[in-house]
Design an enzyme around this catalytic site. Structure first.
Site, PDB file in Angstrom:
ATOM      1  N   GLU A   1      -4.242   2.046  -7.050  1.00 14.62           N
ATOM      2  CA  GLU A   1      -4.582   3.124  -6.121  1.00 14.62           C
ATOM      3  C   GLU A   1      -3.683   4.333  -6.388  1.00 14.62           C
ATOM      4  OE1 GLU A   1      -6.796   1.449  -2.367  1.00 14.62           O
ATOM      5  OE2 GLU A   1      -4.755   2.054  -1.941  1.00 14.62           O
TER       6      GLU A   1
ATOM      7  N   HIS B   1       0.848  -1.195   0.000  1.00 14.95           N
ATOM      8  CA  HIS B   1       0.000   0.000   0.000  1.00 14.95           C
ATOM      9  C   HIS B   1       0.882   1.244   0.000  1.00 14.95           C
ATOM     10  CE1 HIS B   1      -2.985   2.967   1.185  1.00 14.95           C
ATOM     11  NE2 HIS B   1      -3.916   2.085   0.889  1.00 14.95           N
TER      12      HIS B   1
HETATM   13  P1  13P Z   1      -9.888   6.113   0.621  1.00 16.85           P
HETATM   14  O1  13P Z   1     -11.026   5.250   0.162  1.00 16.85           O
HETATM   15  O2  13P Z   1     -10.091   6.688   1.990  1.00 16.85           O
HETATM   16  O3  13P Z   1      -9.552   7.152  -0.425  1.00 16.85           O
HETATM   17  O4  13P Z   1      -8.617   5.163   0.740  1.00 16.85           O
HETATM   18  C1  13P Z   1      -8.260   4.359  -0.326  1.00 16.85           C
HETATM   19  C2  13P Z   1      -7.273   3.366   0.131  1.00 16.85           C
HETATM   20  O5  13P Z   1      -6.130   3.686   0.390  1.00 16.85           O
HETATM   21  C3  13P Z   1      -7.740   1.977   0.298  1.00 16.85           C
HETATM   22  O6  13P Z   1      -6.655   1.111   0.474  1.00 16.85           O
END
Ligand code: 13P
Length: 222
Positions: free
Chosen positions: A149, A100
């Protein structure tokens, strides 16, 4: 029943939130409402210290939910103070979020460490969900589940477009690619309707049980 046969993953990443009571309240609310649908994979990823209680509550309730960790150790069991090895975590989790961007930014996690963690996960039958920040993030061998992401979209209320998420997903043929970053019940459908997008990884909007359920229900109708 879903019109499409593709798997749709709806994954709650609670990050560093929810104590045991808050977690159990959420499971008690969300669990009974999750549709029993084979291609809909709902996963909750609590903190390590809350995992065993959440797992127990899901089992007792017989809820159609899986559990995930938000990380795991690049090492096996042994003298690694403070680490959570896959060989122990496998008692509680089906999946682990790895690489992440918050771990890369705040804890110096490198591509090399991510690949060690993937190896540990695979050796212990934990499905690695590797987060990529774009098409150039390396994905270790054996990974079948990816979350795109983009950093600008995380916690900002500024999601990427579904079309761009789909284009990025095309760079990972043969994998199931999820989208993450400011997903809500309002925008989720536009993402999962994209042919190449196989679900969502949800941070902030997963914390509130009712909003998370709205996200799950929106995916049920795909
Ligand atoms: P948000 O949905 O708060 O933008 O976070 C995304 C995330 O990092 C999920 O792993």
């Amino acid at each position: 029943m879903a019109g499409s046969d593709k798997n749709i993953w709806v994954i709650a990443n609670w990050k560093a939130n929810k104590n045991i009571q808050e977690a159990l309240d959420w499971v008690a609310k969300v669990g009974p409402q999750i549709p029993k649908q084979n291609n809909l994979k709902v996963v909750v990823c609590p903190t390590f210290s809350v995992l065993s209680e959440v797992k127990k509550a899901i089992q007792v309730g017989n809820f159609p939910m899986l559990t995930g960790a938000q990380d795991l150790s690049p090492f096996g069991v042994g003298a690694y103070t403070g680490e959570e090895p896959a060989a122990i975590l496998k008692q509680f989790v089906d999946l682990a979020i790895l690489g992440h961007s918050e771990r890369r930014q705040n804890f110096g996690e490198t591509d090399e460490m991510v690949s060690q963690k993937v190896a540990q996960a695979l050796a212990n039958n934990i499905t690695p969900l590797v987060c990529v920040q774009g098409k150039d993030t390396p994905v270790p061998d054996g990974v079948k589940l990816i979350a795109y992401e983009p950093i600008f979209a995380i916690g900002t209320s500024n999601p990427d477009t579904p079309q761009n998420a789909s284009m990025v997903a095309k760079n990972f043929p043969g994998k199931e690619v999820l989208y993450g970053g400011s997903v809500t019940s309002t925008n989720v459908k536009a993402f999962v309707q994209q042919e190449n997008v196989h679900g969502v990884l949800v941070g902030g909007a997963s914390l509130e049980a009712d909003e998370f359920l709205r996200i799950v229900k929106a995916c049920e109708e795909i």
